[in-house]
Design a protein around this motif. Sequence first.
Motif, PDB file in Angstrom:
ATOM      1  N   TYR A   1       1.380  -5.987   3.403  1.00  0.00           N
ATOM      2  CA  TYR A   1       0.473  -6.606   4.506  1.00  0.00           C
ATOM      3  C   TYR A   1       0.361  -8.209   3.502  1.00  0.00           C
ATOM      4  N   SER A   2       0.084  -9.114   4.385  1.00  0.00           N
ATOM      5  CA  SER A   2      -0.193 -10.364   3.900  1.00  0.00           C
ATOM      6  C   SER A   2      -1.377 -11.363   4.541  1.00  0.00           C
ATOM      7  N   LEU A   3      -2.112 -12.126   3.731  1.00  0.00           N
ATOM      8  CA  LEU A   3      -3.076 -12.793   4.178  1.00  0.00           C
ATOM      9  C   LEU A   3      -2.387 -14.198   4.263  1.00  0.00           C
ATOM     10  N   VAL A   4      -2.620 -14.734   5.387  1.00  0.00           N
ATOM     11  CA  VAL A   4      -1.957 -16.174   5.844  1.00  0.00           C
ATOM     12  C   VAL A   4      -3.247 -17.080   6.422  1.00  0.00           C
ATOM     13  N   LEU A  11       0.744  -1.193  -0.158  1.00  0.00           N
ATOM     14  CA  LEU A  11      -0.048  -0.140   0.132  1.00  0.00           C
ATOM     15  C   LEU A  11       0.897   1.175   0.043  1.00  0.00           C
ATOM     16  N   PRO A  12       0.407   2.355  -0.559  1.00  0.00           N
ATOM     17  CA  PRO A  12       1.141   3.520  -0.859  1.00  0.00           C
ATOM     18  C   PRO A  12       1.112   4.453   0.448  1.00  0.00           C
ATOM     19  N   LYS A  43      10.586   4.530   8.286  1.00  0.00           N
ATOM     20  CA  LYS A  43      11.790   3.868   7.352  1.00  0.00           C
ATOM     21  C   LYS A  43      11.407   3.365   5.868  1.00  0.00           C
ATOM     22  N   HIS A  44      10.034   3.411   5.627  1.00  0.00           N
ATOM     23  CA  HIS A  44       9.784   2.931   4.326  1.00  0.00           C
ATOM     24  C   HIS A  44       8.698   3.862   3.646  1.00  0.00           C
ATOM     25  N   PRO A  45       8.579   3.943   2.482  1.00  0.00           N
ATOM     26  CA  PRO A  45       7.639   4.968   1.561  1.00  0.00           C
ATOM     27  C   PRO A  45       6.299   4.107   1.657  1.00  0.00           C
ATOM     28  N   SER A  46       6.203   2.813   1.684  1.00  0.00           N
ATOM     29  CA  SER A  46       4.780   2.131   1.628  1.00  0.00           C
ATOM     30  C   SER A  46       4.718   0.957   2.671  1.00  0.00           C
TER      31      SER A  46
END
Length: 240
Positions: free
Chosen positions: A151-154, A138-139, A145-148
């Motif tokens: 996520y994960s579906l598990v 996701l933007p 630390k990160h521009p985006s």
Amino acid sequence: MSLQILYRDEHLVAINKPAGLLVHRSWLDKGETQFAMQMTRDLIGQHVYTVHRLDRPTSGILLFALDPETARHLTDAFASHRIQKEYLALVRGWAPLQQFLDYSLKEELDRIADKFADPDKPAQPAKTHIRCVARIELPFAVSPKHPSSRYSLVKLLPLTGRKHQLRRHLAHLRHPIVGDTSHGDGRHNRFFREQFECARLMLHHQRLSFRHPHTHELIVIDAPLDDHWNRRLHEFGWSA
């Protein structure tokens, strides 16, 4: 709050427990007035017996026995891991496609309820199969630390039943479950609350498989997802 019955026969009843509902009365939550056990009893008009646990913030399948003999059979089946449970979780980061985690856990003790328990009890074996079924980036810069944000579906298949096992195992892997206020990441929890109006733990007990204690027939119970889950899946283009 209403309950959905997923399965019922003369010995068993299973409901789809909403997130936030306690299984039974607890002196630790004296202000609560609704409990899954009492609500199920009132819904079907007969006494029910608890045979396993489901954390308050977790949604999904909750199985009850309708007589003491069935309760003994099922309690033993859960304790000996002859009942297969499958969970769905939304986690931070890109989770591994497949992983078997064998990571022992020390018992989490409640300050009041477990004040007489042994704090030096050794860690107990805890095993979980993890399978990633979808990922998204996701933007939004949730972390500086990160521009985006990823996520994960598990899908989670616990082979043991330690307290908060799934939440603690995912946190150990640095993929905490979204909405976990005890073991999760506060920045991502806050992002989901503000961006998606999602303030619940994104952990759902989706499938339960076992042999019927009397007929020995294979019983498979599935629990539909609630609105929070369905909105996330739709927005992220995922299917469960």
